[in-house]
Design an enzyme around this catalytic site. Structure first.
Site, PDB file in Angstrom:
ATOM      1  N   GLU A  34       0.804  -1.229   0.000  1.00  0.00           N
ATOM      2  CA  GLU A  34       0.000   0.000   0.000  1.00  0.00           C
ATOM      3  C   GLU A  34       0.840   1.284   0.000  1.00  0.00           C
ATOM      4  O   GLU A  34       0.667   2.165   0.840  1.00  0.00           O
ATOM      5  CB  GLU A  34      -0.994  -0.036   1.174  1.00  0.00           C
ATOM      6  N   GLU A  94      -6.010 -10.683  -2.047  1.00  0.00           N
ATOM      7  CA  GLU A  94      -6.821 -10.549  -0.819  1.00  0.00           C
ATOM      8  C   GLU A  94      -8.307 -10.463  -1.173  1.00  0.00           C
ATOM      9  O   GLU A  94      -9.049  -9.649  -0.620  1.00  0.00           O
ATOM     10  CB  GLU A  94      -6.404  -9.289  -0.033  1.00  0.00           C
TER      11      GLU A  94
HETATM   12  O1  G3I Z   1      -4.416  -8.206  18.599  1.00  0.00           O
HETATM   13  C1  G3I Z   1      -5.459  -7.367  19.092  1.00  0.00           C
HETATM   14  C2  G3I Z   1      -6.127  -7.990  20.296  1.00  0.00           C
HETATM   15  O2  G3I Z   1      -5.175  -8.086  21.335  1.00  0.00           O
HETATM   16  C3  G3I Z   1      -7.307  -7.114  20.704  1.00  0.00           C
HETATM   17  O3  G3I Z   1      -7.996  -7.722  21.757  1.00  0.00           O
HETATM   18  C4  G3I Z   1      -8.257  -6.910  19.541  1.00  0.00           C
HETATM   19  C5  G3I Z   1      -9.407  -5.963  19.874  1.00  0.00           C
HETATM   20  O4  G3I Z   1      -9.836  -5.227  18.764  1.00  0.00           O
HETATM   21  O5  G3I Z   1      -7.547  -6.350  18.462  1.00  0.00           O
HETATM   22  C6  G3I Z   1      -6.487  -7.185  17.990  1.00  0.00           C
HETATM   23  O6  G3I Z   1      -5.868  -6.550  16.916  1.00  0.00           O
HETATM   24  C7  G3I Z   1      -6.590  -6.589  15.699  1.00  0.00           C
HETATM   25  C8  G3I Z   1      -5.723  -7.287  14.651  1.00  0.00           C
HETATM   26  O7  G3I Z   1      -6.363  -7.254  13.389  1.00  0.00           O
HETATM   27  C9  G3I Z   1      -5.436  -8.744  15.014  1.00  0.00           C
HETATM   28  O8  G3I Z   1      -6.634  -9.479  15.072  1.00  0.00           O
HETATM   29  C10 G3I Z   1      -6.887  -5.156  15.258  1.00  0.00           C
HETATM   30  O9  G3I Z   1      -7.792  -4.552  16.150  1.00  0.00           O
HETATM   31  C11 G3I Z   1      -7.456  -5.154  13.854  1.00  0.00           C
HETATM   32  O10 G3I Z   1      -7.525  -3.820  13.407  1.00  0.00           O
HETATM   33  C12 G3I Z   1      -6.555  -5.938  12.906  1.00  0.00           C
HETATM   34  O11 G3I Z   1      -7.195  -5.965  11.635  1.00  0.00           O
HETATM   35  C13 G3I Z   1      -6.403  -6.414  10.559  1.00  0.00           C
HETATM   36  C14 G3I Z   1      -6.219  -5.295   9.524  1.00  0.00           C
HETATM   37  O12 G3I Z   1      -5.480  -5.795   8.443  1.00  0.00           O
HETATM   38  C15 G3I Z   1      -5.489  -4.095  10.102  1.00  0.00           C
HETATM   39  O13 G3I Z   1      -5.397  -3.093   9.127  1.00  0.00           O
HETATM   40  C16 G3I Z   1      -7.137  -7.576   9.901  1.00  0.00           C
HETATM   41  O14 G3I Z   1      -7.215  -8.669  10.821  1.00  0.00           O
HETATM   42  C17 G3I Z   1      -6.382  -8.004   8.637  1.00  0.00           C
HETATM   43  O15 G3I Z   1      -7.155  -8.963   7.965  1.00  0.00           O
HETATM   44  C18 G3I Z   1      -6.203  -6.777   7.744  1.00  0.00           C
HETATM   45  O16 G3I Z   1      -5.515  -7.151   6.583  1.00  0.00           O
HETATM   46  C19 G3I Z   1      -5.243  -6.111   5.639  1.00  0.00           C
HETATM   47  C20 G3I Z   1      -3.985  -6.515   4.897  1.00  0.00           C
HETATM   48  O17 G3I Z   1      -2.937  -6.727   5.810  1.00  0.00           O
HETATM   49  C21 G3I Z   1      -3.588  -5.467   3.877  1.00  0.00           C
HETATM   50  N1  G3I Z   1      -4.680  -5.169   2.997  1.00  0.00           N
HETATM   51  C22 G3I Z   1      -5.933  -4.811   3.636  1.00  0.00           C
HETATM   52  C23 G3I Z   1      -6.352  -5.903   4.603  1.00  0.00           C
HETATM   53  C24 G3I Z   1      -7.692  -5.589   5.210  1.00  0.00           C
HETATM   54  O18 G3I Z   1      -7.618  -4.459   6.044  1.00  0.00           O
END
Ligand code: G3I
Length: 315
Positions: free
Chosen positions: A129, A235
């Site tokens: 990105e 993705e």
């Molecule tokens: O690890 C914490 C956990 O400790 C906490 O309790 C929980 C509460 O919200 O959050 C957890 O972190 C989350 C993390 O995923 C792990 O599960 C974050 O809040 C959450 O924002 C994060 O989201 C990820 C996202 O990227 C962040 O931008 C998604 O799982 C993941 O699928 C997504 O993937 C991205 C690609 O890397 C790049 N392209 C876009 C795609 C979708 O956003």
């Protein structure tokens, strides 16, 4: 019955899914994850916050768990991601850096992580990105501190650490031709001309029914092929405004079918990865209020029309 991976393999392609560590305790989920796909992407486990939580202190727990699971099922791994402005550790974002210091931090991170997974992953999303919607560089800490050359440096360091991994730049909203996709086209041309090790462009393909299908997808894949690059849909999901109706699910199925056909029509489009396979673990509902139902299997792990459309396109 043949799997999506079996069907894709007959075309010389792979069919993959993202997964995430917390889901791996769900045995009904891991059974299908382990059988239907031949490529796995860790959704979070290889990101900077997970792998270098303190400066110079590396933690491979999450990434290794997924690599080991993939190996046990004879699946390959699209590793994701070495350089991204999101999900960075606090020690990196919580201060300002001189160019020299940040360059050293970036180099050490890339060399250490790519060396750790050397020989164990098919490809790396080296930079994720990097561009804005209008095709200008995204003003990340890396761009602002190091300038645009950080991308070529990152690719060179990743290649040094793992010379056999395919090295990708990866982004969303670059499925159709347009300013953002054109920015990748120009950058790829420049990098190739300079002999920078770049193997492919990853089109994330996080689509939404309400925004329309990217009709120039095939043409776009083709122009990257002509530069001598692989492409992949990395993705894929197709979200919709909830509730999901029969009509919307049918339109979603058409989109999955069309995307798959576009990839199969372009020789160097090497494979397709869905951003997890079941609506139970999709990232969409948490990020887009009132939207979801984006994946080929529903929350009860039952196949949706989109799944049958994928089979149809791959048959
Ligand atoms: O690890 C914490 C956990 O400790 C906490 O309790 C929980 C509460 O919200 O959050 C957890 O972190 C989350 C993390 O995923 C792990 O599960 C974050 O809040 C959450 O924002 C994060 O989201 C990820 C996202 O990227 C962040 O931008 C998604 O799982 C993941 O699928 C997504 O993937 C991205 C690609 O890397 C790049 N392209 C876009 C795609 C979708 O956003």
């Amino acid at each position: 019955q043949s799997t999506l991976a079996d069907l894709a393999r007959r075309h010389g392609r792979y069919f993959g899914s993202a997964t995430d560590n917390p889901e791996l305790t769900d045995t009904a989920y891991t059974a299908l994850l382990g059988s239907e796909f031949d490529m796995i992407t860790p959704g979070n486990g290889m990101k900077w916050y997970a792998t270098e939580p303190r400066q110079g202190v590396f933690d491979w727990t999450a990434g290794d768990q997924i690599v080991n699971l993939a190996r046990a099922h004879h699946q390959k791994v699209r590793a994701h991601t070495l350089v991204w402005h999101s999900q960075l550790p606090d020690w990196l974002t919580g201060r300002t850096w001189s160019a020299d210091d940040l360059r050293a931090v970036l180099k050490n991170h890339i060399l250490t992580e790519a060396r750790h997974y050397r020989g164990k992953v098919y490809s790396w999303d080296v930079v994720n990105e990097a561009f804005n919607e209008d095709g200008t560089y995204r003003e990340t800490v890396f761009y602002k501190t190091l300038g645009p050359g950080y991308i070529a440096d990152a690719l060179r360091w990743a290649h040094q650490a793992d010379p056999h991994a395919k090295l990708y730049l990866n982004d969303y909203n670059i499925e159709a031709t347009g300013p953002k996709s054109d920015a990748y086209y120009r950058l790829a041309q420049e990098l190739k001309a300079q002999g920078v090790p770049l193997d492919g462009i990853g089109l994330q393909a996080h689509l939404a029914l309400q925004y329309g299908y990217p009709a120039t997808l095939e043409e776009n894949l083709r122009r990257f092929s002509r530069l001598g690059l692989d492409t992949a849909l990395t993705e894929v999901d197709v979200r919709m405004l909830l509730p999901a109706t029969e009509e919307k699910l049918a339109e979603q199925a058409d989109w999955y079918r069309d995307m798959t056909r576009a990839c199969l029509a372009v020789r160097r489009c090497v494979g397709i990865t869905v951003w997890d396979w079941t609506d139970k673990y999709s990232w969409i509902p948490a990020f887009f209020e009132g939207q979801g139902a984006a994946l080929p299997w529903d929350e009860q792990l039952r196949p949706k029309p989109a799944y049958f459309a994928l089979r149809d396109a791959l048959a």
